[in-house]
Write a protein that holds these residues in place. Sequence first.
Motif, PDB file in Angstrom:
ATOM      1  N   PRO A  89       0.800  -1.234   0.000  1.00 30.94           N
ATOM      2  CA  PRO A  89       0.000   0.000   0.000  1.00 30.94           C
ATOM      3  C   PRO A  89       0.832   1.283   0.000  1.00 30.94           C
ATOM      4  CG  PRO A  89      -0.934  -1.596   1.524  1.00 30.94           C
ATOM      5  CD  PRO A  89       0.369  -2.165   1.037  1.00 30.94           C
ATOM      6  N   GLU A  90       1.912   1.322   0.761  1.00 26.45           N
ATOM      7  CA  GLU A  90       2.714   2.552   0.812  1.00 26.45           C
ATOM      8  C   GLU A  90       3.421   2.818  -0.518  1.00 26.45           C
ATOM      9  OE1 GLU A  90       5.136  -0.833   2.480  1.00 26.45           O
ATOM     10  OE2 GLU A  90       3.133  -0.096   2.867  1.00 26.45           O
ATOM     11  N   VAL A  91       3.833   1.782  -1.198  1.00 29.39           N
ATOM     12  CA  VAL A  91       4.465   1.935  -2.517  1.00 29.39           C
ATOM     13  C   VAL A  91       3.414   2.365  -3.540  1.00 29.39           C
ATOM     14  CG1 VAL A  91       5.696   0.738  -4.379  1.00 29.39           C
ATOM     15  CG2 VAL A  91       6.257   0.253  -1.978  1.00 29.39           C
ATOM     16  N   ARG A  92       2.231   1.776  -3.433  1.00 33.12           N
ATOM     17  CA  ARG A  92       1.127   2.125  -4.341  1.00 33.12           C
ATOM     18  C   ARG A  92       0.789   3.614  -4.220  1.00 33.12           C
ATOM     19  NH1 ARG A  92      -3.659  -1.310  -6.213  1.00 33.12           N
ATOM     20  NH2 ARG A  92      -5.250   0.226  -6.704  1.00 33.12           N
ATOM     21  N   VAL A  93       0.665   4.087  -2.981  1.00 27.83           N
ATOM     22  CA  VAL A  93       0.352   5.502  -2.751  1.00 27.83           C
ATOM     23  C   VAL A  93       1.473   6.386  -3.279  1.00 27.83           C
ATOM     24  CG1 VAL A  93       0.045   7.258  -0.945  1.00 27.83           C
ATOM     25  CG2 VAL A  93      -1.222   5.100  -0.829  1.00 27.83           C
ATOM     26  N   ALA A  94       2.720   6.008  -3.027  1.00 23.85           N
ATOM     27  CA  ALA A  94       3.860   6.797  -3.509  1.00 23.85           C
ATOM     28  C   ALA A  94       3.884   6.834  -5.040  1.00 23.85           C
ATOM     29  CB  ALA A  94       5.166   6.212  -2.980  1.00 23.85           C
ATOM     30  N   ALA A  95       3.612   5.699  -5.675  1.00 20.50           N
ATOM     31  CA  ALA A  95       3.595   5.652  -7.143  1.00 20.50           C
ATOM     32  C   ALA A  95       2.477   6.532  -7.692  1.00 20.50           C
ATOM     33  CB  ALA A  95       3.428   4.212  -7.612  1.00 20.50           C
ATOM     34  N   LEU A  96       1.315   6.496  -7.073  1.00 23.23           N
ATOM     35  CA  LEU A  96       0.198   7.324  -7.521  1.00 23.23           C
ATOM     36  C   LEU A  96       0.496   8.806  -7.334  1.00 23.23           C
ATOM     37  CD1 LEU A  96      -2.781   5.135  -6.305  1.00 23.23           C
ATOM     38  CD2 LEU A  96      -2.144   5.624  -8.680  1.00 23.23           C
ATOM     39  N   ARG A  97       1.183   9.157  -6.253  1.00 21.75           N
ATOM     40  CA  ARG A  97       1.569  10.558  -6.041  1.00 21.75           C
ATOM     41  C   ARG A  97       2.535  11.022  -7.134  1.00 21.75           C
ATOM     42  NH1 ARG A  97       1.942   9.953   0.232  1.00 21.75           N
ATOM     43  NH2 ARG A  97      -0.114  10.721   0.804  1.00 21.75           N
ATOM     44  N   GLU A  98       3.499  10.171  -7.453  1.00 26.87           N
ATOM     45  CA  GLU A  98       4.455  10.532  -8.503  1.00 26.87           C
ATOM     46  C   GLU A  98       3.758  10.654  -9.853  1.00 26.87           C
ATOM     47  OE1 GLU A  98       8.344   8.871  -8.735  1.00 26.87           O
ATOM     48  OE2 GLU A  98       8.332   8.322  -6.608  1.00 26.87           O
ATOM     49  N   PHE A  99       2.825   9.764 -10.116  1.00 25.41           N
ATOM     50  CA  PHE A  99       2.055   9.837 -11.352  1.00 25.41           C
ATOM     51  C   PHE A  99       1.244  11.128 -11.385  1.00 25.41           C
ATOM     52  CE2 PHE A  99      -1.977   9.012 -13.592  1.00 25.41           C
ATOM     53  CZ  PHE A  99      -1.482   8.802 -14.868  1.00 25.41           C
ATOM     54  N   ALA A 100       0.563  11.448 -10.293  1.00 23.97           N
ATOM     55  CA  ALA A 100      -0.266  12.651 -10.226  1.00 23.97           C
ATOM     56  C   ALA A 100       0.554  13.914 -10.454  1.00 23.97           C
ATOM     57  CB  ALA A 100      -0.989  12.715  -8.882  1.00 23.97           C
ATOM     58  N   ALA A 101       1.801  13.897 -10.020  1.00 21.08           N
ATOM     59  CA  ALA A 101       2.670  15.064 -10.189  1.00 21.08           C
ATOM     60  C   ALA A 101       2.990  15.330 -11.659  1.00 21.08           C
ATOM     61  CB  ALA A 101       3.964  14.883  -9.397  1.00 21.08           C
ATOM     62  N   THR A 102       2.802  14.353 -12.518  1.00 23.04           N
ATOM     63  CA  THR A 102       3.106  14.534 -13.943  1.00 23.04           C
ATOM     64  C   THR A 102       1.906  15.019 -14.752  1.00 23.04           C
ATOM     65  OG1 THR A 102       2.515  12.277 -14.632  1.00 23.04           O
ATOM     66  CG2 THR A 102       4.767  12.626 -13.805  1.00 23.04           C
ATOM     67  N   LEU A 103       0.736  15.093 -14.132  1.00 19.51           N
ATOM     68  CA  LEU A 103      -0.482  15.430 -14.854  1.00 19.51           C
ATOM     69  C   LEU A 103      -0.564  16.917 -15.187  1.00 19.51           C
ATOM     70  CD1 LEU A 103      -3.067  13.355 -12.769  1.00 19.51           C
ATOM     71  CD2 LEU A 103      -1.934  12.709 -14.909  1.00 19.51           C
ATOM     72  N   THR A 104      -1.126  17.211 -16.342  1.00 16.63           N
ATOM     73  CA  THR A 104      -1.407  18.597 -16.707  1.00 16.63           C
ATOM     74  C   THR A 104      -2.654  19.035 -15.941  1.00 16.63           C
ATOM     75  OG1 THR A 104      -2.890  18.025 -18.521  1.00 16.63           O
ATOM     76  CG2 THR A 104      -0.534  18.200 -19.051  1.00 16.63           C
ATOM     77  N   GLY A 105      -2.956  20.321 -15.976  1.00 17.79           N
ATOM     78  CA  GLY A 105      -4.154  20.824 -15.303  1.00 17.79           C
ATOM     79  C   GLY A 105      -5.419  20.145 -15.782  1.00 17.79           C
ATOM     80  N   ARG A 106      -5.549  19.998 -17.087  1.00 19.53           N
ATOM     81  CA  ARG A 106      -6.736  19.348 -17.666  1.00 19.53           C
ATOM     82  C   ARG A 106      -6.839  17.886 -17.220  1.00 19.53           C
ATOM     83  NH1 ARG A 106      -7.765  17.770 -23.786  1.00 19.53           N
ATOM     84  NH2 ARG A 106      -9.965  17.302 -23.646  1.00 19.53           N
ATOM     85  N   GLU A 107      -5.699  17.199 -17.201  1.00 19.01           N
ATOM     86  CA  GLU A 107      -5.688  15.801 -16.762  1.00 19.01           C
ATOM     87  C   GLU A 107      -6.045  15.693 -15.281  1.00 19.01           C
ATOM     88  OE1 GLU A 107      -2.246  14.252 -19.874  1.00 19.01           O
ATOM     89  OE2 GLU A 107      -1.676  15.025 -17.904  1.00 19.01           O
ATOM     90  N   ALA A 108      -5.519  16.601 -14.481  1.00 16.04           N
ATOM     91  CA  ALA A 108      -5.823  16.583 -13.053  1.00 16.04           C
ATOM     92  C   ALA A 108      -7.313  16.812 -12.796  1.00 16.04           C
ATOM     93  CB  ALA A 108      -4.982  17.624 -12.316  1.00 16.04           C
ATOM     94  N   GLU A 109      -7.929  17.678 -13.596  1.00 17.84           N
ATOM     95  CA  GLU A 109      -9.373  17.913 -13.464  1.00 17.84           C
ATOM     96  C   GLU A 109     -10.165  16.639 -13.723  1.00 17.84           C
ATOM     97  OE1 GLU A 109     -10.683  21.140 -15.950  1.00 17.84           O
ATOM     98  OE2 GLU A 109      -9.177  22.496 -15.118  1.00 17.84           O
ATOM     99  N   ALA A 110      -9.668  15.800 -14.604  1.00 19.83           N
ATOM    100  CA  ALA A 110     -10.363  14.536 -14.908  1.00 19.83           C
ATOM    101  C   ALA A 110     -10.367  13.603 -13.705  1.00 19.83           C
ATOM    102  CB  ALA A 110      -9.686  13.857 -16.091  1.00 19.83           C
ATOM    103  N   PHE A 111      -9.504  13.849 -12.742  1.00 22.83           N
ATOM    104  CA  PHE A 111      -9.436  13.020 -11.550  1.00 22.83           C
ATOM    105  C   PHE A 111     -10.363  13.480 -10.435  1.00 22.83           C
ATOM    106  CE2 PHE A 111      -5.659  11.099 -13.312  1.00 22.83           C
ATOM    107  CZ  PHE A 111      -5.780   9.795 -12.842  1.00 22.83           C
ATOM    108  N   SER A 112     -11.254  14.385 -10.741  1.00 19.63           N
ATOM    109  CA  SER A 112     -12.165  14.861  -9.700  1.00 19.63           C
ATOM    110  C   SER A 112     -13.246  13.814  -9.444  1.00 19.63           C
ATOM    111  CB  SER A 112     -12.772  16.203 -10.092  1.00 19.63           C
ATOM    112  OG  SER A 112     -13.491  16.057 -11.305  1.00 19.63           O
ATOM    113  N   VAL A 113     -12.804  12.647  -8.998  1.00 17.07           N
ATOM    114  CA  VAL A 113     -13.698  11.561  -8.627  1.00 17.07           C
ATOM    115  C   VAL A 113     -13.521  11.291  -7.153  1.00 17.07           C
ATOM    116  CG1 VAL A 113     -13.708  10.462 -10.902  1.00 17.07           C
ATOM    117  CG2 VAL A 113     -11.982   9.815  -9.249  1.00 17.07           C
ATOM    118  N   THR A 114     -14.533  10.774  -6.528  1.00 14.00           N
ATOM    119  CA  THR A 114     -14.441  10.475  -5.113  1.00 14.00           C
ATOM    120  C   THR A 114     -13.775   9.130  -4.915  1.00 14.00           C
ATOM    121  OG1 THR A 114     -16.640   9.508  -5.157  1.00 14.00           O
ATOM    122  CG2 THR A 114     -16.481  11.822  -4.537  1.00 14.00           C
TER     123      THR A 114
END
Length: 116
Positions: A89-114
């Motif tokens: 789980p801790e590696v999964r969260v870290a990987a997702l954080r690193e992935f999220a850091a690469t997203l453009t503004g438009r891509e990040a908006e697409a993640f507005s899911v609960t």
Amino acid sequence: MASRGELEQRVMELLWSSPAPQSVADVHASLSAERELAYTTVMTVLDRLAKKGLVDRELVSRAWRYTARNPQSAVIAHEMVALLDGVAPEVRVAALREFAATLTGREAEAFSVTAR
């Protein structure tokens, strides 16, 4: 997760971009514009993709017609989930954080899911 080689990936890209089912001859013609390939090589690649469940085929007048089973976005999402499956789980969260850091503004908006 069924992996794809470089040629399989290129064939999938052709199928994803095509509005209509493609025959072996259609795919071979498209690929021949890029590189020299035997017709039987293309036939084998399409057969393997069908066996991997990535494409569907239908026999039309003695020739198979191929279509991608799922949209490219769904295949990529499935592969991303498979990469994270079984990871601590801790590696999964870290990987997702690193992935999220690469997203453009438009891509990040697409993640507005609960969260689930």
